[in-house]
Design an enzyme around this catalytic site. Sequence first.
Site, short mmCIF file in Angstrom:
data_model
loop_
_atom_site.label_atom_id
_atom_site.label_comp_id
_atom_site.label_asym_id
_atom_site.label_seq_id
_atom_site.Cartn_x
_atom_site.Cartn_y
_atom_site.Cartn_z
N SER A 146 113.73 -47.24 -66.04
CA SER A 146 113.09 -45.92 -66.02
C SER A 146 111.59 -46.18 -66.09
O SER A 146 111.16 -47.29 -66.46
CB SER A 146 113.54 -45.14 -67.26
N TYR A 159 114.88 -44.10 -76.15
CA TYR A 159 115.11 -44.27 -74.70
C TYR A 159 114.13 -45.30 -74.14
O TYR A 159 114.51 -46.23 -73.40
CB TYR A 159 114.95 -42.92 -74.01
N1 LIG Z 1 117.32 -38.46 -64.16
C1 LIG Z 1 116.18 -39.07 -64.42
O1 LIG Z 1 115.09 -38.47 -64.38
C2 LIG Z 1 116.18 -40.54 -64.77
C3 LIG Z 1 114.96 -41.20 -64.81
C4 LIG Z 1 114.94 -42.55 -65.11
C5 LIG Z 1 116.11 -43.22 -65.37
N2 LIG Z 1 117.30 -42.55 -65.34
C6 LIG Z 1 118.50 -43.32 -65.61
O2 LIG Z 1 119.37 -43.19 -64.49
C7 LIG Z 1 120.71 -43.48 -64.91
C8 LIG Z 1 121.59 -42.41 -64.33
O3 LIG Z 1 121.24 -41.17 -64.91
P1 LIG Z 1 121.27 -39.79 -64.12
O4 LIG Z 1 119.93 -39.20 -64.23
O5 LIG Z 1 121.91 -39.97 -62.81
O6 LIG Z 1 122.19 -38.92 -65.11
P2 LIG Z 1 123.73 -38.58 -65.11
O7 LIG Z 1 124.00 -38.02 -66.47
O8 LIG Z 1 124.06 -37.77 -63.91
O9 LIG Z 1 124.44 -40.00 -64.94
C9 LIG Z 1 124.74 -40.85 -66.02
C10 LIG Z 1 126.12 -41.41 -65.77
O10 LIG Z 1 126.42 -42.37 -66.78
C11 LIG Z 1 127.75 -42.11 -67.24
N3 LIG Z 1 127.94 -42.62 -68.60
C12 LIG Z 1 127.35 -42.18 -69.74
N4 LIG Z 1 127.81 -42.86 -70.80
C13 LIG Z 1 128.72 -43.75 -70.31
C14 LIG Z 1 129.55 -44.74 -70.91
N5 LIG Z 1 129.56 -44.93 -72.25
N6 LIG Z 1 130.35 -45.49 -70.11
C15 LIG Z 1 130.36 -45.29 -68.75
N7 LIG Z 1 129.61 -44.36 -68.15
C16 LIG Z 1 128.81 -43.60 -68.91
C17 LIG Z 1 127.87 -40.59 -67.16
O11 LIG Z 1 129.22 -40.16 -67.24
C18 LIG Z 1 127.21 -40.31 -65.84
O12 LIG Z 1 128.10 -40.44 -64.76
C19 LIG Z 1 120.67 -43.56 -66.43
O13 LIG Z 1 120.65 -44.92 -66.82
C20 LIG Z 1 119.35 -42.88 -66.77
O14 LIG Z 1 118.84 -43.34 -68.00
C21 LIG Z 1 117.36 -41.22 -65.03
#
Ligand SMILES: NC(=O)c1ccc[n+]([C@@H]2O[C@H](COP(=O)([O-])OP(=O)(O)OC[C@H]3O[C@@H](n4cnc5c(N)ncnc54)[C@H](O)[C@@H]3O)[C@@H](O)[C@H]2O)c1
Length: 254
Positions: A146, A159
Amino acid sequence: MSNVQYDFSGKVALVTGGATGIGRASCTAFAEQGAKVMIGDIDERAEETVAIIRQAGGEAEFLPTDVRDKAAVDALVAGTLERFGRMDMAFNNAGILPPQRPIHEVTDEELDLAIDVDFKGVFYSMQAEIRHFLEAGGGAIVNTASVGALIADPNMSVYCAMKHAVSGLTKAAAVEYAQQGIRANCVAPGFVRTPMTQHWADSKDFTDMFFQHNISGRYAHPEEIAGTVLHLCSDAASFVNGATWTIDGGQTAH
Ligand SMILES: NC(=O)c1ccc[n+]([C@@H]2O[C@H](COP(=O)([O-])OP(=O)(O)OC[C@H]3O[C@@H](n4cnc5c(N)ncnc54)[C@H](O)[C@@H]3O)[C@@H](O)[C@H]2O)c1
């Protein structure tokens, strides 16, 4: 469908956190470029991702997997090999967003959960993937960090620390396994509109505040992260190793 073409035909991608958001967009993008996809997630909506891929003529499977559980992650990699006969690339993307609080108010439970999912989940996944890639003679790993791996925002200490750890772990893997044909890189997204961030995107106050400091004037779509994930897994990125690539519309340049 992205504009860029990669030839992943005959290749197999493992994606954690593929039920929604960035993970789902990456699964469908891998499949569009010919890869077979195995999804590990705790959310049954991964079945929807599988259905989207199959409806488009691709191949995908879902193995319910909690990345906090080392044995389950080992079984996910074993299941990928059993189902598809190979594994060429892995996108370790599952993650949670801990509650936003100042450091002195973070509870032990919140801290432990974030360490378990956002750090140990990636660590366990990489251990299982690397064991296979060592036997197979190589492979590509991409982890989701991130912009929180590069900068800090108030009330995001846990985070931010976890994502710095993921970036550091990725560099460590690159250093340890470069000679064995394994590349490990991170994507570092800025604000992407997904279920994780929907509450912020829906808030006018947050959106107004965010765009005061963000030059892009919009949030990213998950597909805009998926494109870089595929690139980092492809031969086009054959000399990219240990990198953390920012995808933030210029947020950290400002
Ligand atoms: N959305 C943003 O702005 C953003 C920015 C930077 C980084 N991220 C990172 O991107 C990644 C994906 O996030 P997203 O934004 O698509 O959100 P999201 O909530 O749509 O996706 C997260 C996924 O991780 C799964 N998950 C959570 N805990 C879990 C576990 N214990 N075991 C297996 N799966 C699990 C969830 O079920 C979900 O499918 C994450 O690592 C998040 O930190 C997101």
